[in-house]
Design a protein around this motif. Structure first.
Motif, PDB file in Angstrom:
ATOM      1  N   ASP A   1       3.443  -3.500   7.066  1.00  0.00           N
ATOM      2  CA  ASP A   1       4.710  -2.879   7.460  1.00  0.00           C
ATOM      3  C   ASP A   1       4.543  -1.792   8.518  1.00  0.00           C
ATOM      4  O   ASP A   1       5.411  -1.609   9.370  1.00  0.00           O
ATOM      5  CB  ASP A   1       5.439  -2.324   6.234  1.00  0.00           C
ATOM      6  CG  ASP A   1       4.617  -1.319   5.445  1.00  0.00           C
ATOM      7  OD1 ASP A   1       3.390  -1.243   5.659  1.00  0.00           O
ATOM      8  OD2 ASP A   1       5.203  -0.617   4.597  1.00  0.00           O
ATOM      9  N   THR A   2       3.436  -1.069   8.496  1.00  0.00           N
ATOM     10  CA  THR A   2       3.275   0.058   9.410  1.00  0.00           C
ATOM     11  C   THR A   2       3.190  -0.378  10.864  1.00  0.00           C
ATOM     12  O   THR A   2       3.722   0.298  11.747  1.00  0.00           O
ATOM     13  CB  THR A   2       2.014   0.858   9.049  1.00  0.00           C
ATOM     14  OG1 THR A   2       0.900  -0.051   8.971  1.00  0.00           O
ATOM     15  CG2 THR A   2       2.177   1.567   7.722  1.00  0.00           C
TER      16      THR A   2
ATOM     17  N   TRP B   1       0.722   4.585  -6.163  1.00  0.00           N
ATOM     18  CA  TRP B   1       1.398   3.337  -5.802  1.00  0.00           C
ATOM     19  C   TRP B   1       2.467   2.972  -6.832  1.00  0.00           C
ATOM     20  O   TRP B   1       3.510   2.414  -6.484  1.00  0.00           O
ATOM     21  CB  TRP B   1       0.351   2.215  -5.707  1.00  0.00           C
ATOM     22  CG  TRP B   1       0.856   0.894  -5.230  1.00  0.00           C
ATOM     23  CD1 TRP B   1       0.953   0.461  -3.942  1.00  0.00           C
ATOM     24  CD2 TRP B   1       1.313  -0.192  -6.054  1.00  0.00           C
ATOM     25  NE1 TRP B   1       1.448  -0.826  -3.906  1.00  0.00           N
ATOM     26  CE2 TRP B   1       1.671  -1.249  -5.191  1.00  0.00           C
ATOM     27  CE3 TRP B   1       1.445  -0.373  -7.421  1.00  0.00           C
ATOM     28  CZ2 TRP B   1       2.152  -2.471  -5.653  1.00  0.00           C
ATOM     29  CZ3 TRP B   1       1.932  -1.583  -7.894  1.00  0.00           C
ATOM     30  CH2 TRP B   1       2.285  -2.621  -7.024  1.00  0.00           C
TER      31      TRP B   1
ATOM     32  N   GLU C   1       0.003   6.793   9.740  1.00  0.00           N
ATOM     33  CA  GLU C   1      -0.328   5.376   9.781  1.00  0.00           C
ATOM     34  C   GLU C   1      -0.261   4.847  11.220  1.00  0.00           C
ATOM     35  O   GLU C   1       0.428   5.402  12.077  1.00  0.00           O
ATOM     36  CB  GLU C   1       0.633   4.583   8.890  1.00  0.00           C
ATOM     37  CG  GLU C   1       0.554   4.928   7.414  1.00  0.00           C
ATOM     38  CD  GLU C   1      -0.699   4.373   6.735  1.00  0.00           C
ATOM     39  OE1 GLU C   1      -1.391   3.535   7.361  1.00  0.00           O
ATOM     40  OE2 GLU C   1      -0.981   4.766   5.591  1.00  0.00           O
TER      41      GLU C   1
ATOM     42  N   THR D   1       1.088   2.758  14.009  1.00  0.00           N
ATOM     43  CA  THR D   1       2.395   2.157  14.243  1.00  0.00           C
ATOM     44  C   THR D   1       2.287   0.952  15.178  1.00  0.00           C
ATOM     45  O   THR D   1       1.234   0.662  15.754  1.00  0.00           O
ATOM     46  CB  THR D   1       3.359   3.184  14.862  1.00  0.00           C
ATOM     47  OG1 THR D   1       2.880   3.526  16.183  1.00  0.00           O
ATOM     48  CG2 THR D   1       3.436   4.441  14.008  1.00  0.00           C
TER      49      THR D   1
ATOM     50  N   HIS E   1       0.838  -1.198   0.000  1.00  0.00           N
ATOM     51  CA  HIS E   1       0.000   0.000   0.000  1.00  0.00           C
ATOM     52  C   HIS E   1       0.871   1.245   0.000  1.00  0.00           C
ATOM     53  O   HIS E   1       2.077   1.182   0.227  1.00  0.00           O
ATOM     54  CB  HIS E   1      -0.903   0.005   1.249  1.00  0.00           C
ATOM     55  CG  HIS E   1      -0.133   0.115   2.549  1.00  0.00           C
ATOM     56  ND1 HIS E   1      -0.246   1.185   3.407  1.00  0.00           N
ATOM     57  CD2 HIS E   1       0.773  -0.731   3.127  1.00  0.00           C
ATOM     58  CE1 HIS E   1       0.551   0.997   4.454  1.00  0.00           C
ATOM     59  NE2 HIS E   1       1.178  -0.153   4.306  1.00  0.00           N
ATOM     60  N   ARG E   2       0.253   2.336  -0.226  1.00  0.00           N
ATOM     61  CA  ARG E   2       0.900   3.645  -0.159  1.00  0.00           C
ATOM     62  C   ARG E   2       0.596   4.253   1.202  1.00  0.00           C
ATOM     63  O   ARG E   2      -0.558   4.344   1.608  1.00  0.00           O
ATOM     64  CB  ARG E   2       0.349   4.536  -1.279  1.00  0.00           C
ATOM     65  CG  ARG E   2       0.667   6.023  -1.139  1.00  0.00           C
ATOM     66  CD  ARG E   2       2.058   6.358  -1.606  1.00  0.00           C
ATOM     67  NE  ARG E   2       2.275   7.806  -1.517  1.00  0.00           N
ATOM     68  CZ  ARG E   2       2.941   8.420  -0.537  1.00  0.00           C
ATOM     69  NH1 ARG E   2       3.431   7.718   0.474  1.00  0.00           N
ATOM     70  NH2 ARG E   2       3.112   9.728  -0.537  1.00  0.00           N
ATOM     71  N   TRP E   3       1.660   4.651   1.922  1.00  0.00           N
ATOM     72  CA  TRP E   3       1.442   5.308   3.209  1.00  0.00           C
ATOM     73  C   TRP E   3       0.735   6.637   2.978  1.00  0.00           C
ATOM     74  O   TRP E   3       1.142   7.443   2.117  1.00  0.00           O
ATOM     75  CB  TRP E   3       2.769   5.568   3.894  1.00  0.00           C
ATOM     76  CG  TRP E   3       3.405   4.352   4.494  1.00  0.00           C
ATOM     77  CD1 TRP E   3       3.353   3.083   4.020  1.00  0.00           C
ATOM     78  CD2 TRP E   3       4.203   4.319   5.674  1.00  0.00           C
ATOM     79  NE1 TRP E   3       4.078   2.247   4.815  1.00  0.00           N
ATOM     80  CE2 TRP E   3       4.609   2.965   5.849  1.00  0.00           C
ATOM     81  CE3 TRP E   3       4.622   5.268   6.590  1.00  0.00           C
ATOM     82  CZ2 TRP E   3       5.410   2.569   6.919  1.00  0.00           C
ATOM     83  CZ3 TRP E   3       5.418   4.882   7.651  1.00  0.00           C
ATOM     84  CH2 TRP E   3       5.801   3.543   7.812  1.00  0.00           C
TER      85      TRP E   3
ATOM     86  N   GLN F   1      -6.578   5.052   8.135  1.00  0.00           N
ATOM     87  CA  GLN F   1      -5.461   4.153   8.398  1.00  0.00           C
ATOM     88  C   GLN F   1      -5.907   2.919   9.191  1.00  0.00           C
ATOM     89  O   GLN F   1      -5.483   1.794   8.906  1.00  0.00           O
ATOM     90  CB  GLN F   1      -4.353   4.906   9.156  1.00  0.00           C
ATOM     91  CG  GLN F   1      -3.668   5.988   8.339  1.00  0.00           C
ATOM     92  CD  GLN F   1      -4.469   7.286   8.240  1.00  0.00           C
ATOM     93  OE1 GLN F   1      -5.427   7.496   8.994  1.00  0.00           O
ATOM     94  NE2 GLN F   1      -4.066   8.166   7.327  1.00  0.00           N
TER      95      GLN F   1
END
Length: 444
Positions: free
Chosen positions: A81-82, A142, A35, A37, A29-31, A59
């Motif tokens: 990832d976030t 993206w 986001e 954490t 995804h695109r941050w 988010q």
């Protein structure tokens, strides 16, 4: 490795092998904005389990949508990832950067969320407009981000979803459309050809029009694509990309396409803080300052069985490389006239000192001339066959000619010049010995 339970929204630590056996999904995804954490996830767990959508923020809603999409396909685990990486731990962050490609590669499913796309059911998956942003006609952002390049290449099964989690399609069935949007040959997207078969210059060209929020990530996001590792050093700025290329230099001994780049403009060096009296416009070394310089290198190929590996070694002064011209008899046309002079000298028609002075002067003059250096990489020529790519060098330091039993080669230090050009040669030049190509270091 730390993953989310797609039902309880709780994190669990474990070995990747265990999660791989059970099957896990991974989010690409695109941050956007703030986001969620690792430290904040627990405060949203109850909302993720029981809240009514839309949730408290886009988010949080994205985490819920990703987990629901995976759970509906029978997948228990999700990596995002976030919130699955504790970025307060430098060790964990470094391990994640160097392992991320493998995590995407071994996921059962990669779920790609395009927050700026709204699926138009009237469009076929063969239309590039299917990835168009809601607010302009450009492809989703993206496709312009650095980290998402490896996220496009690594997964074996990849599904695309729009901002409302409407299904768009799978990577394999949309390969031709994705190729037009991303500039990556469809063969590498379907797996018909492994993308690792593409040479360094081609892979760099895929990154050339992408950006990252942190400058260092332009390099760190490519380590998995090249199959190398490097320790992240946030704060090194443009030095990260230089360091990545030095690693490639010592890893890919046959792939000289690392040097097959062009400056976008003659002034591109100055844009990276290099110039002044030492470096004029269009001058540089062998290693590029930015992936952007590979934008026109997408058609470069290497043929490993053709050349022998040549040694290119980074030194404090620059790149030690086989770029010294050998000025032996029969190697260069200029010597034809020189040896005629020597024969005349031997026969006594002109004084010996004058003859040798002429040869010495001619050799020194020839040694100082600009010349083309042929790389062991190729392009298709006008006739359809392969032609060698060549770059242009200018000697900056020349040793004195020495006479013993034969005319000695001339050693020199050089710079790359005309860096906005890449030439082509039907027959490679091989009469080169070792020398130094100066290499500037971009300023932070």
């Amino acid at each position: 490795m730390r993953l989310l339970d797609t039902t309880s929204y709780e994190l669990r630590n474990g070995e990747q092998g265990i999660f791989r056996q059970e099957g896990y999904a991974i989010l690409s995804h695109r941050w956007v904005g703030l986001e969620v954490t690792f430290d904040e996830l627990k405060s949203h767990t109850a909302e993720l389990r029981t809240g009514t959508r839309p949730l408290s923020s886009p988010q949080v809603d994205k985490i819920r949508g990703a987990c629901e999409t995976a759970r509906n396909q029978g997948i228990k685990w999700m990596w995002i990832d976030t919130c699955c990486i504790n970025k307060n731990s430098a060790t964990e962050e470094s391990e994640s950067i160097n392992s991320m490609f493998k995590w995407y590669r071994e996921a059962k499913l990669c779920i790609t969320y395009l927050s700026d796309v709204e699926r138009d059911a009237r469009l076929p998956i063969t239309s590039s407009k299917i990835f168009q942003r809601t607010y302009n006609e450009e492809p989703s952002e993206w496709f312009s981000r650095g980290w998402t390049l490896q996220e496009l290449l690594a997964p074996q099964d990849m599904q695309f979803y729009d901002r409302d989690w409407a299904y768009i399609g799978r990577k394999r069935e949309m390969a031709d459309t994705l190729a037009r949007v991303s500039g990556i040959d469809a063969r590498y997207l379907t797996g018909a050809n492994h993308f690792r078969e593409a040479c360094i210059a081609v892979k760099m060209s895929w990154m050339a029009q992408r950006t990252t929020t942190r400058e260092e990530d332009m390099a760190y996001s490519m380590v998995g694509i090249f199959g190398v590792t490097m320790t992240p050093q946030y704060g090194e700025g443009r030095g990260a990309f230089m360091r990545l290329q030095e690693i490639l230099l010592s890893t890919y001994h046959f792939d000289e396409s690392l040097f097959a780049w062009k400056m976008p403009e003659l002034t591109s060096g100055a844009e990276h803080g290099v110039g002044g009296d030492k470096w004029a416009a269009g001058e540089w070394g062998l290693i590029a300052a930015s992936p952007e310089w590979f934008r026109g290198s997408g058609d470069i190929v290497t043929i490993p069985e053709r050349p022998e590996a040549r040694s290119f070694v980074m030194t404090p002064q620059g790149l030690r490389a086989p770029i010294r011209r050998q000025l032996y008899a029969g190697k260069m046309k200029v010597l034809d006239g020189m040896f005629a002079v020597l024969w005349i000298t031997i026969l006594g028609s002109i004084p010996a000192i004058a003859g040798f002075q002429y040869v010495k002067h001619a050799l020194n003059k020839k040694a100082k001339e600009d010349f083309a250096f042929t790389l062991n990489c190729y392009r298709r020529g006008a006739s359809g066959g392969f032609v060698n790519v060549e770059i242009y060098l200018r000697p900056t330091t020349v040793d004195k000619i020495r006479y013993r039993s034969k005319i000695a080669p001339v050693f020199f230090v050089s710079k790359r010049i005309r860096c906005n050009e890449l030439g082509a040669r039907l027959k490679p030049v091989t009469d080169f010995g070792e020398g130094i190509v100066l290499q500037p270091r971009p300023n932070f």
